[in-house]
Design an enzyme around this catalytic site. Structure first.
Site, PDB file in Angstrom:
ATOM      1  N   PRO A   6       0.813  -1.216   0.000  1.00 51.79           N
ATOM      2  CA  PRO A   6       0.000   0.000   0.000  1.00 51.79           C
ATOM      3  C   PRO A   6       0.848   1.269   0.000  1.00 51.79           C
ATOM      4  O   PRO A   6       1.896   1.327   0.635  1.00 51.79           O
ATOM      5  CB  PRO A   6      -0.754  -0.105   1.332  1.00 51.79           C
ATOM      6  CG  PRO A   6       0.149  -0.901   2.213  1.00 51.79           C
ATOM      7  CD  PRO A   6       0.895  -1.847   1.328  1.00 51.79           C
ATOM      8  N   GLY A   7       0.399   2.270  -0.718  1.00 48.91           N
ATOM      9  CA  GLY A   7       1.041   3.581  -0.682  1.00 48.91           C
ATOM     10  C   GLY A   7       0.053   4.600  -0.136  1.00 48.91           C
ATOM     11  O   GLY A   7       0.129   5.054   1.009  1.00 48.91           O
TER      12      GLY A   7
ATOM     13  N   TYR B 154      -6.816  13.620 -12.817  1.00 50.28           N
ATOM     14  CA  TYR B 154      -7.763  12.490 -12.674  1.00 50.28           C
ATOM     15  C   TYR B 154      -9.175  12.944 -12.312  1.00 50.28           C
ATOM     16  O   TYR B 154      -9.987  12.131 -11.878  1.00 50.28           O
ATOM     17  CB  TYR B 154      -7.301  11.529 -11.563  1.00 50.28           C
ATOM     18  CG  TYR B 154      -5.854  11.166 -11.565  1.00 50.28           C
ATOM     19  CD1 TYR B 154      -5.320  10.327 -12.537  1.00 50.28           C
ATOM     20  CD2 TYR B 154      -5.003  11.639 -10.568  1.00 50.28           C
ATOM     21  CE1 TYR B 154      -3.979   9.989 -12.518  1.00 50.28           C
ATOM     22  CE2 TYR B 154      -3.659  11.292 -10.540  1.00 50.28           C
ATOM     23  CZ  TYR B 154      -3.162  10.467 -11.526  1.00 50.28           C
ATOM     24  OH  TYR B 154      -1.830  10.126 -11.492  1.00 50.28           O
TER      25      TYR B 154
ATOM     26  N   TYR C 159       0.554  11.272  -3.367  1.00 50.97           N
ATOM     27  CA  TYR C 159       0.581  11.741  -4.758  1.00 50.97           C
ATOM     28  C   TYR C 159       0.316  13.234  -4.900  1.00 50.97           C
ATOM     29  O   TYR C 159      -0.240  13.681  -5.893  1.00 50.97           O
ATOM     30  CB  TYR C 159      -0.390  10.911  -5.623  1.00 50.97           C
ATOM     31  CG  TYR C 159      -0.122   9.429  -5.543  1.00 50.97           C
ATOM     32  CD1 TYR C 159       1.045   8.894  -6.080  1.00 50.97           C
ATOM     33  CD2 TYR C 159      -1.003   8.565  -4.903  1.00 50.97           C
ATOM     34  CE1 TYR C 159       1.312   7.535  -5.983  1.00 50.97           C
ATOM     35  CE2 TYR C 159      -0.735   7.201  -4.794  1.00 50.97           C
ATOM     36  CZ  TYR C 159       0.421   6.698  -5.338  1.00 50.97           C
ATOM     37  OH  TYR C 159       0.698   5.355  -5.247  1.00 50.97           O
TER      38      TYR C 159
ATOM     39  N   ARG D  61      -3.714  16.328  -8.916  1.00 52.71           N
ATOM     40  CA  ARG D  61      -4.686  15.245  -9.052  1.00 52.71           C
ATOM     41  C   ARG D  61      -6.052  15.688  -9.580  1.00 52.71           C
ATOM     42  O   ARG D  61      -6.634  14.985 -10.404  1.00 52.71           O
ATOM     43  CB  ARG D  61      -4.838  14.469  -7.731  1.00 52.71           C
ATOM     44  CG  ARG D  61      -3.513  13.816  -7.264  1.00 52.71           C
ATOM     45  CD  ARG D  61      -3.687  12.784  -6.185  1.00 52.71           C
ATOM     46  NE  ARG D  61      -4.387  11.603  -6.659  1.00 52.71           N
ATOM     47  CZ  ARG D  61      -5.660  11.368  -6.490  1.00 52.71           C
ATOM     48  NH1 ARG D  61      -6.402  12.190  -5.776  1.00 52.71           N
ATOM     49  NH2 ARG D  61      -6.215  10.289  -6.997  1.00 52.71           N
TER      50      ARG D  61
ATOM     51  N   CYS E  54      -1.995  29.017 -14.340  1.00 61.73           N
ATOM     52  CA  CYS E  54      -2.576  29.579 -15.560  1.00 61.73           C
ATOM     53  C   CYS E  54      -3.280  28.554 -16.420  1.00 61.73           C
ATOM     54  O   CYS E  54      -2.921  28.352 -17.588  1.00 61.73           O
ATOM     55  CB  CYS E  54      -1.482  30.302 -16.335  1.00 61.73           C
ATOM     56  SG  CYS E  54      -0.863  31.678 -15.374  1.00 61.73           S
ATOM     57  N   GLU E  55      -4.228  27.862 -15.850  1.00 64.92           N
ATOM     58  CA  GLU E  55      -5.065  26.931 -16.612  1.00 64.92           C
ATOM     59  C   GLU E  55      -6.455  26.944 -16.001  1.00 64.92           C
ATOM     60  O   GLU E  55      -6.591  26.896 -14.775  1.00 64.92           O
ATOM     61  CB  GLU E  55      -4.510  25.500 -16.512  1.00 64.92           C
ATOM     62  CG  GLU E  55      -3.112  25.418 -17.041  1.00 64.92           C
ATOM     63  CD  GLU E  55      -2.699  24.049 -17.539  1.00 64.92           C
ATOM     64  OE1 GLU E  55      -3.565  23.201 -17.798  1.00 64.92           O
ATOM     65  OE2 GLU E  55      -1.489  23.861 -17.664  1.00 64.92           O
TER      66      GLU E  55
HETATM   67  N1  LLP Z   1       2.728  -1.170  -6.047  1.00 70.08           N
HETATM   68  C1  LLP Z   1       2.870  -0.841  -7.342  1.00 70.08           C
HETATM   69  C2  LLP Z   1       3.591  -1.751  -8.225  1.00 70.08           C
HETATM   70  C3  LLP Z   1       2.327   0.363  -7.820  1.00 70.08           C
HETATM   71  O1  LLP Z   1       2.458   0.668  -9.106  1.00 70.08           O
HETATM   72  C4  LLP Z   1       1.647   1.226  -6.925  1.00 70.08           C
HETATM   73  C5  LLP Z   1       1.093   2.483  -7.400  1.00 70.08           C
HETATM   74  C6  LLP Z   1       1.551   0.841  -5.583  1.00 70.08           C
HETATM   75  C7  LLP Z   1       2.093  -0.371  -5.179  1.00 70.08           C
HETATM   76  C8  LLP Z   1       0.863   1.690  -4.548  1.00 70.08           C
HETATM   77  O2  LLP Z   1      -0.475   1.878  -4.875  1.00 70.08           O
HETATM   78  P1  LLP Z   1      -1.432   2.669  -3.840  1.00 70.08           P
HETATM   79  O3  LLP Z   1      -1.607   1.807  -2.630  1.00 70.08           O
HETATM   80  O4  LLP Z   1      -0.777   3.950  -3.537  1.00 70.08           O
HETATM   81  O5  LLP Z   1      -2.683   2.857  -4.615  1.00 70.08           O
HETATM   82  N2  LLP Z   1      -0.682   9.038  -9.196  1.00 70.08           N
HETATM   83  C9  LLP Z   1      -1.892   8.256  -9.038  1.00 70.08           C
HETATM   84  C10 LLP Z   1      -1.612   6.919  -8.428  1.00 70.08           C
HETATM   85  C11 LLP Z   1      -0.589   6.104  -9.188  1.00 70.08           C
HETATM   86  C12 LLP Z   1      -0.316   4.779  -8.545  1.00 70.08           C
HETATM   87  C13 LLP Z   1       0.872   4.148  -9.154  1.00 70.08           C
HETATM   88  N3  LLP Z   1       1.209   2.867  -8.609  1.00 70.08           N
HETATM   89  C14 LLP Z   1      -2.898   9.057  -8.220  1.00 70.08           C
HETATM   90  O6  LLP Z   1      -2.578  10.169  -7.790  1.00 70.08           O
HETATM   91  O7  LLP Z   1      -4.030   8.598  -8.011  1.00 70.08           O
END
Ligand code: LLP
Length: 449
Positions: free
Chosen positions: A298-299, A341, A397, A337, A369-370
């Site tokens: 998890p991130g 998105y 993010y 974001r 500026c958008e």
């Molecule tokens: N593992 C891998 C291989 C990944 O590619 C990612 C996220 C994670 C773990 C962690 O995922 P999480 O738990 O954070 O969802 N910039 C985008 C999100 C891109 C995620 C990329 N990969 C946003 O702001 O929604």
């Protein structure tokens, strides 16, 4: 030891958030109006308690499985301080670039808890990973050849996972699905045998220890995650049969979504982790692969809710159509974001939390500026110039995807806990913006010189 799950409620606010007698938002025991006065705005504020709670909820949920580890997805938010904090909690780290690997190394993060991901790792990245002993999550057959060659050159052993494409598509934004059949990430299951045969020929310099698949991000339902585990269990069984070795680790990815607005209904971390642990135990047993170490990645769900952004409100513009724009002193450069998105956020007035007034058709506009730089469309807050606006859920993010668009210095980031606020990333200055600029000599000459 029994782990306490402190925050089972799913909130869009950090766990430590309260409101003081003056009606100010307080995070980590720090009054947000004082944080803004001391550190300036825009300001990213990270609540240490929320990060600790999230990690503990994952640990508690996974505890029924005999051997597991959380691999934090560093791409969500990575700084030296975060590496130190997560290391102290026994968490592993998924890094995807030389920069993330370097950050972890400088922080003294234990290499045996580092995993290098990425669909186009450079030779330098692969070499550093092999040199420090980080695990490499191999994305394709060409990369496997490079790993074999580099490990041989260094006379070291590379410990690898294979990332596979499980063919699973959770419901989320199209840009952040990763496990669908046409994904740019990973090895199609149909090609796994070929890759395994090559890996076998590279032994003992290359040791295959595990399998990985990640299906996407900000996904709110459990079913695709469980399906992913079933696919991985079957793939691991055939991998074990082909290589004749035990699969030591299975990394089922991350992606659990968080609550950004009242309309989001994500699973609680504990419930997600418990379901994953139980399903993994059952599927691995059924596939006859015993109990390999279970990794989750998890991130966002570790750091997302921990973060808020403080902005100072500037001009209020009222259009004849009835639209009202309250402009804040940040926007898409510190939070790309919404424009990327169409992400929805929730705002509040941090210096007047008890005000229940609403202002119809008031949007919070960024300063860039958008026209798409709108932080919260129809936030409907009764905010005005000079107010301190807080946006919830900006811990993931935001900092990691921030830019210097319009030549704006990036904000500072503070970590708050028990009434203390410590800078973990300094605010950039105008000098920082031009530090790497160079002017060719000929442009410095006057025309008649
Ligand atoms: N593992 C891998 C291989 C990944 O590619 C990612 C996220 C994670 C773990 C962690 O995922 P999480 O738990 O954070 O969802 N910039 C985008 C999100 C891109 C995620 C990329 N990969 C946003 O702001 O929604």
């Amino acid at each position: 030891m029994q782990i306490q799950v402190k925050s089972p409620n799913i909130s869009l606010r950090p766990s430590s958030a309260t409101v003081n007698q003056q009606g100010h938002l307080v995070i980590g025991g720090c009054d947000c109006t004082e944080l803004a006065a001391k550190f300036g705005t825009p300001l990213w504020v990270m609540d240490e308690q929320t990060i600790r709670d999230a990690v503990n909820c994952y640990k508690a949920g996974l505890s029924s499985y005999p051997d597991s580890m959380i691999l934090y997805g560093g791409k969500a938010f990575l700084t030296l301080a975060i590496c130190h904090l997560l290391d102290s909690l026994g968490v592993g780290l998924d890094v995807v670039s030389e920069g993330e690997l370097y950050t972890a190394e400088v922080a003294g993060f234990p290499p045996d808890r580092l995993y290098l991901h990425g669909n186009n790792k450079s030779e330098r990245e692969l070499s550093s990973a092999i040199a420090v002993g980080a695990r490499i999550v191999v994305d394709n057959i060409a990369e496997l050849r490079s790993v074999g060659r580099l490990a041989h050159k260094q006379e070291r052993r590379a410990r690898i996972h294979f990332r596979v494409i499980p063919g699973i598509q959770p419901v989320t934004h199209d840009h952040i699905i990763t496990g669908h059949y046409d994904s740019k990430f990973g090895i199609p299951l149909e090609q796994l045998d070929e890759v395994l045969d090559l890996a076998a020929s590279l032994a003992p310099r290359v040791e295959v220890i595990g399998l990985h698949a990640h299906i996407g991000s900000q996904a709110l339902e459990i079913a695709p995650y469980l399906e992913n585990i079933s696919v991985l269990a079957k793939a691991a069984a055939s991998m074990q049969a082909r290589l004749g070795n035990r699969v030591q680790e299975i990394d089922v990815g991350g992606g659990l979504g968080i609550k950004y607005s009242e309309n989001d209904h994500p699973l609680a971390i504990y419930d997600w982790a418990k379901a994953v642990a139980e399903h993994a135990a059952a599927s691995f047993h059924e596939a006859g692969i015993g109990t390999p170490r279970l990794l989750v990645e998890p991130g966002r769900s570790i750091v997302g809710t921990a973060g808020i952004t403080l902005y100072r409100a500037g001009h209020l513009k009222e259009l004849p159509s009835g639209m009202r724009y309250l402009a804040v002193d940040g926007g898409m450069a510190d939070n790309p974001r919404p424009i990327t998105y169409q992400a929805k956020y929730t705002a509040c007035i941090a210096n007047r939390m008890n005000s229940s007034d609403t202002e119809k058709r008031l949007s919070l506009a960024g300063r860039y500026c958008e026209s798409g730089d709108i932080i919260v469309k129809e936030a409907n807050l009764a905010a005005s110039a000079g107010d301190l606006v807080a946006i919830f859920g900006t811990g993931a993010y935001n900092y990691s995807m921030a830019s210097n668009y319009n030549r704006s210095p990036r904000p500072a980031c503070v970590l708050v806990a028990n009434g203390a606020a410590d800078i973990i990333v300094e605010r950039e200055s105008n000098e920082d913006l031009i530090r790497k600029d160079r002017v060719p000599e000929r442009l410095l000459r006057r025309p008649n010189e």
